[in-house]
Write an enzyme that holds these catalytic residues in place. Sequence first.
Site, PDB file in Angstrom:
ATOM      1  N   GLY A 118      -6.622 -19.051  33.894  1.00 48.14           N
ATOM      2  CA  GLY A 118      -6.250 -19.386  32.524  1.00 48.14           C
ATOM      3  C   GLY A 118      -6.122 -20.882  32.325  1.00 48.14           C
ATOM      4  CG  ASP A 176     -17.114 -12.120  29.590  1.00 49.66           C
ATOM      5  OD1 ASP A 176     -16.781 -11.605  30.679  1.00 49.66           O
ATOM      6  OD2 ASP A 176     -16.822 -11.617  28.487  1.00 49.66           O
TER       7      ASP A 176
END
Length: 321
Positions: free
Chosen positions: A224, A254
């Site tokens: 993150g 992705d």
Amino acid sequence: MARVLTLTLNPALDLALCTGPLRLGEVNRTQSTRLDAAGKGINVARVLARLGHAVTVSGLLGADNQTAFVQAFATCGLTDAFIRIPGETRINAKISEPDGRVTDLNGPGARVPPAALEALLERLESLVTGLDAVAISGSLPPGVAPEHLAALITRLRARQVAVWLDTSDAALAAGLAARPSGVKPNDVELAAWAGHPLDTPDAQLQAALKLNASGIDDVLLSLGADGVLWASRGQALAATPPAVSVVSTVGAGDTLLAATLHGVLSGWSRERTLGFATALSAESVRHIGLGEPDAPDFEQLLHATQLRDPTAERRPGENHP
């Protein structure tokens, strides 16, 4: 450029909703709404195609609401090799709030008949020749068991093609046992595999290197806002992304996987690859959708991405394996 196949066994129509702070049990107004033909493997394919690769998309797609997918594949220049199954592809709702919190409401997907899974395996036999890499992304639909995924990875690896995996839960455990070339877990998923919390950077590093030692060449650990850890054949590199205003984190992982594959398949150094992938992932969270390599300020994001050697951060005197 390279020839890549992405597999999405459980695609979805993604309904992305940007709201104010969500008030449960009350009427909430959306600031923007967007419906995309998606699924993690399809997202990876879009980014790779945008970066110039020849990409084929395959997997299992509901026949009753396939129009948006067919249109998206044509628009993005993707070769459609999906097996159609009876029923509708699921709709996933992703609610993004101003503080960056994203709430996912994901459907299970249509049940896959055994004949459809066999048809997919047969189709893969005709697709795998000449491929440079396969990326398998996303959850498993009803009717596809974790052992089916493991057998699929084993079958592809036997054809000497690089296989990267991005999934979770039982599917990840089974997939890791089949020894793909690379994996992209997050910290929670890696901790589940390790069997204990990974609450320090060194614990995360040790778990990633342990996966390397088990026979998985590349471990791309997404953390993150804390960045990315890439353990490759026992050598580690970490990246810290530039500070950006977060609108939506949907698709950031992705984008990270696709951009990393782009660097690997282009023969870039690890440093150039991870810097590019981390910056492009950071670019993606500033808006709904995937990373835009043509963003006007992408070069600034790239220069603001910091790389470091995580092994140098381990405290002296500790007993590390």
